[in-house]
Design a protein around this motif. Sequence first.
Motif, short mmCIF file in Angstrom:
data_model
loop_
_atom_site.label_atom_id
_atom_site.label_comp_id
_atom_site.label_asym_id
_atom_site.label_seq_id
_atom_site.Cartn_x
_atom_site.Cartn_y
_atom_site.Cartn_z
N UNK A 112 27.60 -13.11 30.67
CA UNK A 112 26.81 -13.45 29.48
C UNK A 112 25.71 -12.40 29.36
N UNK A 113 25.59 -11.81 28.20
CA UNK A 113 24.64 -10.73 28.01
C UNK A 113 23.20 -11.22 28.03
N UNK A 114 22.29 -10.35 28.44
CA UNK A 114 20.88 -10.69 28.47
C UNK A 114 20.21 -10.49 27.12
N UNK A 115 19.12 -11.23 26.88
CA UNK A 115 18.36 -11.09 25.64
C UNK A 115 17.54 -9.81 25.64
N UNK A 116 17.31 -9.28 24.44
CA UNK A 116 16.40 -8.15 24.33
C UNK A 116 14.97 -8.58 24.61
N UNK A 117 14.47 -9.57 23.85
CA UNK A 117 13.14 -10.15 24.06
C UNK A 117 13.28 -11.66 23.98
N UNK A 118 12.71 -12.38 24.94
CA UNK A 118 12.74 -13.84 24.90
C UNK A 118 11.44 -14.39 25.44
N UNK A 119 11.03 -15.53 24.90
CA UNK A 119 9.77 -16.13 25.30
C UNK A 119 9.79 -17.62 25.03
N UNK A 120 9.23 -18.40 25.96
CA UNK A 120 9.14 -19.84 25.75
C UNK A 120 8.10 -20.20 24.69
N UNK A 121 7.11 -19.32 24.51
CA UNK A 121 6.03 -19.60 23.58
C UNK A 121 6.09 -18.81 22.29
N UNK A 122 7.19 -18.16 22.02
CA UNK A 122 7.34 -17.42 20.79
C UNK A 122 7.04 -15.95 20.91
N UNK A 123 7.52 -15.19 19.95
CA UNK A 123 7.32 -13.73 19.88
C UNK A 123 6.60 -13.42 18.58
N UNK A 124 5.47 -12.71 18.68
CA UNK A 124 4.69 -12.34 17.50
C UNK A 124 4.63 -10.83 17.37
N UNK A 125 5.01 -10.31 16.21
CA UNK A 125 4.99 -8.87 15.95
C UNK A 125 4.11 -8.62 14.73
N UNK A 126 3.14 -7.71 14.88
CA UNK A 126 2.21 -7.45 13.78
C UNK A 126 1.78 -6.00 13.80
N UNK A 127 0.92 -5.63 12.83
CA UNK A 127 0.38 -4.28 12.79
C UNK A 127 1.45 -3.26 12.45
N UNK A 128 1.21 -2.05 12.87
CA UNK A 128 2.16 -0.97 12.58
C UNK A 128 3.15 -0.75 13.68
N UNK A 129 3.44 -1.77 14.45
CA UNK A 129 4.35 -1.62 15.58
C UNK A 129 5.79 -1.44 15.12
N UNK A 130 6.56 -0.74 15.93
CA UNK A 130 7.99 -0.55 15.70
C UNK A 130 8.73 -1.19 16.84
N UNK A 131 9.57 -2.17 16.54
CA UNK A 131 10.24 -2.95 17.59
C UNK A 131 11.74 -2.95 17.37
N UNK A 132 12.49 -2.62 18.42
CA UNK A 132 13.94 -2.70 18.40
C UNK A 132 14.36 -3.56 19.59
N UNK A 133 15.12 -4.62 19.34
CA UNK A 133 15.55 -5.52 20.41
C UNK A 133 17.05 -5.80 20.26
N UNK A 134 17.79 -5.58 21.34
CA UNK A 134 19.23 -5.76 21.33
C UNK A 134 19.65 -6.61 22.52
N UNK A 135 20.53 -7.57 22.28
CA UNK A 135 21.11 -8.33 23.36
C UNK A 135 22.20 -7.56 24.07
N UNK A 136 22.50 -7.97 25.30
CA UNK A 136 23.55 -7.32 26.08
C UNK A 136 24.92 -7.82 25.71
#
Length: 324
Positions: free
Chosen positions: A300-324
Motif C-alpha cells: 500500500x503506497x504511502x501518503x505525500x502529506x497526512x495529518x490528524x489535525x488537518x493540513x493548511x497551505x497559505x501565502x506564496x508557498x508552492x506545494x506538490x504532494x504525491x502518494x506512493x
Amino acid sequence: DITVKASGTEGKNTVSQGDKKDVEDTNTIITNQNKDKASSNTVTIEAEDHKVEVTLDNVNIETGSGSALTSKGDVTLTLKGDNHLTGGISGNGYGGSGIASTGSLTISGGETDSLTAQGGSGENGGDGISSKDLTISGGTVTATGGNSTGIVGSGGSGIHSGGDVTISGGTVTATGGDSTGSDGSGGYGIYSSSTTTISGGTVTATGGDSTGSYSSGGYGIYSSGVTISGGSTVTANGGSGKDGSGDGIFSFDPVAISGGTVTAKGGSGEDGSGGRGIISTKSVTISGGTVEANGGNGNSGGDGITSNGGVTISGGSTVTANGG
C-alpha cells in the motif's frame, strides 16, 4: 587519552594527558600528533556547571570500543580543518558513538571546516552524534549511525538528541545505520525527543534501510515538533524495509514550514506499506517556501502529506504532494 575540564575560572580549562594532570589552559585546541594515522586516544570533556569551549583542529580518532569523544555539561566544539571521530565496534551490544554528550552540545565552523562523526556497528549501531540539546551553526557536519548486526537490533541514528535539535547554518548530512536482522530496523537520520528547528543551511536526513524478513526502514526526521524557515534547504528521506518503511518527516506535534525548500520522501516497503512524505499527529502548516512530499511504494503506497489535525497551505508557498 585527553580529559578537558572546566577550571572554574571563566575562559580557562584544565587539560590532562598522560603524566600531565590538570594543566591550566586557555583557548584549548585538540589535534593529532600524527596527521597521517588515526589515533585510538579518546577525548573526554567535563563542563560540570560551567561552559567549556574546545577547538578540534584536524582531529582523527578511531576507538576500538566506546565513543571517540564524550562530553558532559554545556560544551561548544569549534571545527578547524577536517575532523573525524569514529566510535568503536561491539559484537553483542551497542556500538560506540562518534560523539556522546549527556549535556548540551554546540558545533560551529567555517565553510572549509568539517566534522565526520561515525557510529560503530554492533547488535545496535552507535549514533554518529548523541546529545541532549544539539545546536549546529556552521561548518560541514556529516553524522552517520553504525550498522546493526543483531537479529532485532536497530541501526544507529545519524543525530540522536534527548532534547532540541537546532540548525541555523552550515551543511548537515545525517544518515541512519542499516540493519540486516530478521526483525531489525534502520536508524533515524535525525531523532529528537523534543523539537527540530531548521532556520538556515542545507540539511539532508536519511533513514537507514533494513533487509530482514520482518524489518522496517528508519525515519528521515523523527521529532516531537518540526519547524523549517528562512532560506534553508531540507531533504528528508525515509529508509526502505522488507516489512515496512520509514517516513520522510514524522512529528508528534505540529509541522510548520514558512520558508526554504523542503523535499520529503517516504521509503519503500517491499511487503508492507510505503512511508509517508510528511506526517504529523497534530497538524501541518505551510505558509511559505517550496515543498515536495512523496509517499513511498509498497503493498500500500504511502501518503505525500497526512495529518490528524488537518493540513493548511497559505501565502506564496508552492506545494506538490504525491502518494506512493
